[in-house]
Design a protein around this motif. Structure first.
Motif, PDB file in Angstrom:
ATOM      1  N   GLY A  95       0.805  -1.216   0.000  1.00  0.00           N
ATOM      2  CA  GLY A  95       0.000   0.000   0.000  1.00  0.00           C
ATOM      3  C   GLY A  95       0.836   1.264   0.000  1.00  0.00           C
ATOM      4  N   GLY A  96       2.146   1.156  -0.193  1.00  0.00           N
ATOM      5  CA  GLY A  96       3.001   2.331  -0.204  1.00  0.00           C
ATOM      6  C   GLY A  96       2.565   3.338  -1.266  1.00  0.00           C
ATOM      7  N   GLY A  97       2.374   4.594  -0.853  1.00  0.00           N
ATOM      8  CA  GLY A  97       1.956   5.625  -1.779  1.00  0.00           C
ATOM      9  C   GLY A  97       0.458   5.666  -2.051  1.00  0.00           C
ATOM     10  N   SER A  98      -0.312   4.800  -1.395  1.00  0.00           N
ATOM     11  CA  SER A  98      -1.759   4.765  -1.627  1.00  0.00           C
ATOM     12  C   SER A  98      -2.435   6.039  -1.144  1.00  0.00           C
ATOM     13  CB  SER A  98      -2.383   3.569  -0.896  1.00  0.00           C
ATOM     14  OG  SER A  98      -3.796   3.582  -1.019  1.00  0.00           O
ATOM     15  N   GLN A  99      -3.417   6.511  -1.907  1.00  0.00           N
ATOM     16  CA  GLN A  99      -4.258   7.620  -1.466  1.00  0.00           C
ATOM     17  C   GLN A  99      -5.421   7.139  -0.604  1.00  0.00           C
ATOM     18  OE1 GLN A  99      -5.449   9.498  -5.162  1.00  0.00           O
ATOM     19  NE2 GLN A  99      -3.648  10.817  -5.174  1.00  0.00           N
ATOM     20  N   ILE A 100      -5.555   5.812  -0.461  1.00  0.00           N
ATOM     21  CA  ILE A 100      -6.717   5.205   0.188  1.00  0.00           C
ATOM     22  C   ILE A 100      -6.281   4.426   1.415  1.00  0.00           C
ATOM     23  CG2 ILE A 100      -8.682   3.632  -0.109  1.00  0.00           C
ATOM     24  CD1 ILE A 100      -8.187   3.984  -3.204  1.00  0.00           C
ATOM     25  N   ILE A 101      -6.963   4.655   2.541  1.00  0.00           N
ATOM     26  CA  ILE A 101      -6.830   3.788   3.707  1.00  0.00           C
ATOM     27  C   ILE A 101      -8.212   3.215   3.998  1.00  0.00           C
ATOM     28  CG2 ILE A 101      -7.135   5.658   5.401  1.00  0.00           C
ATOM     29  CD1 ILE A 101      -5.083   4.127   7.183  1.00  0.00           C
ATOM     30  N   PHE A 102      -8.254   1.928   4.335  1.00  0.00           N
ATOM     31  CA  PHE A 102      -9.506   1.169   4.379  1.00  0.00           C
ATOM     32  C   PHE A 102      -9.595   0.378   5.672  1.00  0.00           C
ATOM     33  CE2 PHE A 102     -11.609  -2.954   2.998  1.00  0.00           C
ATOM     34  CZ  PHE A 102     -12.904  -2.448   2.950  1.00  0.00           C
ATOM     35  N   PHE A 103     -10.803   0.357   6.263  1.00  0.00           N
ATOM     36  CA  PHE A 103     -11.057  -0.391   7.487  1.00  0.00           C
ATOM     37  C   PHE A 103     -12.194  -1.377   7.260  1.00  0.00           C
ATOM     38  CE2 PHE A 103      -9.443   3.767   8.966  1.00  0.00           C
ATOM     39  CZ  PHE A 103      -8.326   3.338   9.669  1.00  0.00           C
ATOM     40  N   ASP A 104     -11.950  -2.642   7.611  1.00  0.00           N
ATOM     41  CA  ASP A 104     -12.944  -3.699   7.469  1.00  0.00           C
ATOM     42  C   ASP A 104     -12.776  -4.658   8.637  1.00  0.00           C
ATOM     43  OD1 ASP A 104     -14.374  -6.180   6.355  1.00  0.00           O
ATOM     44  OD2 ASP A 104     -14.509  -4.879   4.608  1.00  0.00           O
ATOM     45  N   ASP A 105     -13.854  -5.370   8.999  1.00  0.00           N
ATOM     46  CA  ASP A 105     -13.753  -6.303  10.120  1.00  0.00           C
ATOM     47  C   ASP A 105     -13.424  -7.722   9.682  1.00  0.00           C
ATOM     48  OD1 ASP A 105     -16.360  -6.475   8.977  1.00  0.00           O
ATOM     49  OD2 ASP A 105     -17.094  -7.488  10.773  1.00  0.00           O
ATOM     50  N   LEU A 106     -13.373  -7.990   8.378  1.00  0.00           N
ATOM     51  CA  LEU A 106     -13.121  -9.343   7.885  1.00  0.00           C
ATOM     52  C   LEU A 106     -11.729  -9.439   7.265  1.00  0.00           C
ATOM     53  CD1 LEU A 106     -16.556 -10.320   6.293  1.00  0.00           C
ATOM     54  CD2 LEU A 106     -15.708 -10.769   8.614  1.00  0.00           C
ATOM     55  N   GLU A 107     -10.984 -10.436   7.697  1.00  0.00           N
ATOM     56  CA  GLU A 107      -9.599 -10.584   7.265  1.00  0.00           C
ATOM     57  C   GLU A 107      -9.480 -10.734   5.757  1.00  0.00           C
ATOM     58  OE1 GLU A 107      -5.679 -13.355   8.365  1.00  0.00           O
ATOM     59  OE2 GLU A 107      -7.694 -13.961   9.027  1.00  0.00           O
ATOM     60  N   GLU A 108     -10.376 -11.508   5.130  1.00  0.00           N
ATOM     61  CA  GLU A 108     -10.255 -11.737   3.693  1.00  0.00           C
ATOM     62  C   GLU A 108     -10.445 -10.452   2.884  1.00  0.00           C
ATOM     63  OE1 GLU A 108     -14.425 -13.447   4.795  1.00  0.00           O
ATOM     64  OE2 GLU A 108     -12.458 -13.192   5.738  1.00  0.00           O
ATOM     65  N   ASN A 109     -11.294  -9.547   3.390  1.00  0.00           N
ATOM     66  CA  ASN A 109     -11.501  -8.281   2.691  1.00  0.00           C
ATOM     67  C   ASN A 109     -10.309  -7.348   2.854  1.00  0.00           C
ATOM     68  OD1 ASN A 109     -14.024  -9.275   2.043  1.00  0.00           O
ATOM     69  ND2 ASN A 109     -15.078  -8.129   3.655  1.00  0.00           N
TER      70      ASN A 109
END
Length: 227
Positions: free
Chosen positions: A178-192
């Motif tokens: 994710g280096g340089g990503s403009q997006i940070i994402f939070f999810d409760d499921l490991e596969e996602n």
């Protein structure tokens, strides 16, 4: 603000911003209905899983879905009772959601949702503009709302992350890190979370049993996204 490439914070809904039932028994209790023995019959489980997959990807109407589940219930539940349980499945917002979204917007960041959901839940979680949102008012504050049944693809399929990028204009970073990503994402499921990381997003798993807003705030500070 410290320098960071992050421009948008993206959330899952259930287990991150909104409490949901996690078992059939919980759903029955929330709906005020008995949890009959025999519902989880092995022969019915795969059929229900397939129905849910189609419904979450926008492939059937709600009435068809409830009728399909009732047909697997061996007389234990009617379609109307299953509709009631389904409606009761989404509970209240986690504490502090509105405050976190406000802080993010105040810091000049965008916010988004990427959720595996369906028409009947989405109508309550994200009603059309101009309609009231009495149950989940904080979600009205989020700027980019995207759901699997509208995109016709569901997490953890890589295509849903590419769809989100295309629709919002925000870019991923290095696949895996994710280096340089403009997006940070939070999810409760490991596969996602794993799939988002493979797509080049910064992604973190949230424990739905704890204080989800506190968890996300800590990560955002560690990532120098928030002060």
């Amino acid at each position: 603000m410290p320098e960071t490439p992050i421009q948008i914070v993206v959330f899952d809904l259930g287990g991150v911003l909104v409490h949901i039932c996690r078992t059939w028994e919980e759903g029955c209790r929330a709906a005020g209905l008995p949890a009959h023995e025999g519902w989880d019959h092995p022969e019915s489980r795969d059929v229900r899983r397939a129905l849910n997959t189609v419904y979450q990807r926008g492939g059937m109407e709600s009435d068809e879905y409830f009728a399909g589940l009732a047909a697997t219930a061996r007389g234990l539940y009617t379609a109307d009772e299953i509709r009631r349980i389904h409606h009761a499945w989404t509970l209240e917002e986690y504490p502090g959601v509105a405050q976190l979204i406000g802080r993010l917007h105040g810091a000049g960041l965008n916010t988004g949702v990427l959720s595996n959901t369906n028409h009947s839940h989405w109508a309550r979680l994200s009603p059309p503009v101009g309609h009231p949102a009495p149950e989940y008012p904080s979600l009205r504050l989020i700027r980019h709302m995207h759901a699997s049944h509208l995109l016709r693809v569901a997490k953890p399929d890589a295509a849903i992350y590419r769809q989100f990028e295309r629709l919002t204009g925000f870019r991923p970073g290095e696949p895996g890190s994710g280096g340089g990503s403009q997006i940070i994402f939070f999810d409760d499921l490991e596969e996602n979370v794993d799939a988002a990381r493979a797509a080049g997003w910064l992604a973190h798993q949230i424990d739905h049993t704890g204080d989800t807003v506190a968890q996300m705030t800590l990560i955002l500070r560690e990532r120098r996204v928030l002060d």
